[in-house]
Design an enzyme around this catalytic site. Structure first.
Site, short mmCIF file in Angstrom:
data_model
loop_
_atom_site.label_atom_id
_atom_site.label_comp_id
_atom_site.label_asym_id
_atom_site.label_seq_id
_atom_site.Cartn_x
_atom_site.Cartn_y
_atom_site.Cartn_z
N GLU A 279 0.07 8.84 8.85
CA GLU A 279 -0.90 7.75 8.96
C GLU A 279 -1.69 7.86 10.26
O GLU A 279 -2.88 7.54 10.31
CB GLU A 279 -0.18 6.40 8.88
N GLU A 282 -4.28 10.53 9.72
CA GLU A 282 -5.32 9.99 8.83
C GLU A 282 -6.25 9.06 9.61
O GLU A 282 -7.49 9.13 9.46
CB GLU A 282 -4.67 9.24 7.67
N CYS A 299 2.29 0.32 4.23
CA CYS A 299 3.76 0.33 4.20
C CYS A 299 4.34 -0.82 3.37
O CYS A 299 5.47 -0.72 2.89
CB CYS A 299 4.32 0.24 5.62
N SER A 319 -4.70 2.97 3.71
CA SER A 319 -4.15 4.30 3.98
C SER A 319 -3.60 4.91 2.70
O SER A 319 -2.99 4.23 1.87
CB SER A 319 -3.05 4.20 5.02
N LYS A 358 10.00 -3.85 -2.77
CA LYS A 358 10.34 -2.44 -2.79
C LYS A 358 10.90 -2.01 -4.14
O LYS A 358 10.81 -0.85 -4.53
CB LYS A 358 11.35 -2.12 -1.68
N GLU A 361 7.83 -1.31 -6.07
CA GLU A 361 7.22 -0.09 -5.56
C GLU A 361 7.93 1.15 -6.09
O GLU A 361 7.28 2.12 -6.52
CB GLU A 361 7.25 -0.09 -4.03
N GLU A 366 3.23 6.20 -9.88
CA GLU A 366 2.70 7.13 -8.86
C GLU A 366 3.82 7.83 -8.10
O GLU A 366 3.60 8.91 -7.54
CB GLU A 366 1.83 6.38 -7.85
N CYS A 501 9.17 -7.30 7.98
CA CYS A 501 10.29 -7.00 7.09
C CYS A 501 11.58 -7.72 7.49
O CYS A 501 12.46 -7.93 6.65
CB CYS A 501 10.55 -5.50 7.06
#
Length: 573
Positions: A279, A282, A299, A319, A358, A361, A366, A501
């Site tokens: 990141e 990037e 994230c 990102s 999560k 996710e 993907e 988190c």
């Protein structure tokens, strides 16, 4: 001017800065019961559990009554006590009372109040309640038969997250809480953050457990089962075993997981070090070209889904980096399978996360190769505590264990990912290494629990403007200001949960107001105690980049893309 006072149950107390009578009573050491009151939410006043008697005014709800000088309050008259018992009994009569199998058993507010009030028998006839359990979400389970209509989930989703996936429907005895269009929650704009779970006083909302599936994988001798532990878990799980919030119990947790039968125990922070590098590179490339700025972090899966649904025009600015969880999973299934000489299908990657999103996710297409996911299962901090208890492990009596190498090594920059501002600070440490020869500026402004924090920082000859946001309502506020041309930034960190988190939907329920801050401080302390504090210093990471992960492979393993989502899934039939 005389000091303002209030008389509560014949004792006089000073009036400080209490927002309402309820807070003044609690400040006096009286635990006045409520179901619908949450300090950070608007006052709802529906449950009537906090009714008190004010001289000259009669019975009033303490949560919606302002504190006034000279008030004389009684909190426990016979009338009030009888009324509270009746309210709890009525709730029990409308409630699915299969308490032994309820995920909130032992921490249910209704169960606790019934016990405190000595209710051994419900005088009212049970109301036939249809048990409808909504399992449509990857992250959250809804059991409407346990709902007490406190509205905390509705207000949290609307006021803290600005999503509004839940609301009231119907009136009177037919009132209920539904997701939009009364569709299953997995088919509406819920972002899976789990903040509704944290405020639910009963078992109407809970994480979607994968405990049994993980045990079955551990028992399967044909599988190699590895586990990764997120930074925020280590400063929270101890609360389930009597430790103070923020006290790191990493070593005990590693020992417990080894006793439970996991083959290898690793740290998600190893993946977070890769995230910082990817990141950071990037961002530096985008900044130098002046393209696709501001760059938003990626994230937090709840934030990503929120962006896909609400601000699809901003997706090019998000990102392309996967989250540390997904980077770690992809890395394990690429590197560890070769180290152990086993096929991808024989390696099971389990994540221990503070976050319910999560789970969603990990199930995204993907993040799978030929149908095999990079991360197979996600357990919350709560689920891990349940597994430790189920296994009969004396957590407090465990010796300190150590992570396995190489995926157990990390820098302090990766550990602070677990709190709001941590991702930005970690990326800045790496950017400072690249842009100013390692001279790190003071970034204390990025720390703290504020919902929106901004910082202008100079690295060498470059000046950067950063924003750190936690809570999706705050993210919406900042984005609207940017779209209106009122604000301009280069890098924006977004976390869906207020405080980051450490306050995730899968963490232990906070018992005090400073719990989240103490957890964050625990992570910063862990950062100080580690040998390295910037991700490029991780020797195992550097070795992998040098020997096997070139730029093309890194892009394949660690980067992804996101697409616009419909608010509500339309049924094909």
């Amino acid at each position: 001017m005389k000091n303002k006072t209030i008389t509560i149950d014949n004792n006089v107390y000073p009036i400080e800065n209490e927002k309402n009578l309820l807070e003044a009573i609690r400040a006096a050491g009286i635990d006045l019961p409520t179901f619908c009151y949450q300090p950070e939410l608007s006052v709802f006043g529906a449950c009537r559990m906090c009714m008190v008697e004010v001289e000259g005014r009669g019975l009033v709800p303490a949560c919606s009554t302002a504190v006034m000088d000279g008030m004389v309050v009684r909190t426990n008259t016979k009338q009030i006590r009888d009324m509270r018992k009746m309210i709890v009994e009525l709730m029990l009569a409308h409630h699915d009372q299969n308490c032994t199998t309820c995920p909130k058993s032992g921490s249910c507010k209704l169960q606790s109040l019934a016990h405190k009030m000595g209710i051994s028998k419900v005088r009212f006839q049970d109301v036939e309640t249809e048990i409808t359990i909504d399992m449509s979400s990857k992250s959250i389970v809804r059991n409407s038969s346990k709902c007490v209509l406190c509205g905390c989930c509705v207000r949290t989703c609307r006021e803290i997250q600005s999503v509004g996936a839940l609301d009231f429907a119907n009136r009177g005895s037919d009132a209920k809480i539904v997701s939009n269009f009364d569709k299953p929650i997995g088919k509406v704009e819920c972002v899976n953050c789990g903040q509704c779970i944290k405020v639910c006083p009963v078992g109407a909302l809970s994480p979607k457990y994968q405990i049994n599936e993980v045990w079955n994988e551990i028992y399967n001798e044909d599988k190699t089962v590895v586990v990764q532990i997120a930074p925020a878990v280590r400063v929270a799980i101890g609360e389930q075993f009597g430790y103070e919030p923020g006290e790191a119990t990493t070593g005990q947790m590693v020992s417990a997981l080894r006793m439970m039968g996991f083959d290898y125990i690793y740290d998600t922070s190893f993946g977070a070090d890769f995230t910082v590098i990817e990141e950071g590179n990037e961002f530096i490339e985008r900044f130098k070209k002046g393209e696709k700025l501001p760059q938003f972090t990626s994230c937090c899966p709840a934030w990503v889904k929120f962006a896909e649904q609400t601000y699809p025009e901003l997706l090019p600015n998000v990102s392309t980096c996967s989250s540390p969880q997904q980077m770690f999973g992809a890395l394990c299934k690429d590197q560890l399978t070769k180290m152990l000489n086993i096929p991808r299908e024989k390696l099971v990657v389990v994540s221990i996360m503070p976050c319910t999103a999560k789970k969603f996710e990990a199930a995204r297409p993907e993040f799978a190769k030929d149908g095999n996911p990079d991360v197979d299962y996600v357990l919350t901090t709560q689920e891990l505590a349940m597994m430790i208890q189920e296994r009969g492990i004396d957590f407090r009596g465990l010796e300190i264990g150590s992570f396995d190498m190489p995926f157990g090594f990390k820098t302090g920059a990766a550990v602070i990912f677990g709190t709001t501002g941590g991702v930005s600070e970690a990326v800045l440490r790496y950017a400072a290494y690249n842009l100013s020869g390692g001279q790190m500026p003071n970034v204390k402004e990025l720390r703290g629990k504020e919902g929106i924090k901004t910082l202008e920082v100079t690295l060498g000859e470059v000046t950067l403007r950063l924003a750190v946001v936690s809570g999706l309502a705050n993210a919406r506020k900042l984005i609207e200001a940017i779209k209106a041309g009122k604000e301009s930034y280069d890098l924006i960190e977004v976390m869906a949960c207020c405080g980051g988190c450490v306050n995730g939907g899968g963490q232990p329920i906070s018992k005090t107001s400073d719990t989240v801050e103490n957890r964050a401080e625990g992570l910063y302390k862990n950062d100080k105690d580690l040998q390295f504090h910037s991700s490029e210093q991780n020797p195992y990471l550097q070795k992998m980049y040098k020997e096997d992960i070139d730029k093309e492979k890194a892009h394949h393993l660690f980067h992804t893309g996101y697409q616009e989502r419909q608010y509500v899934t339309i049924d094909e039939d």
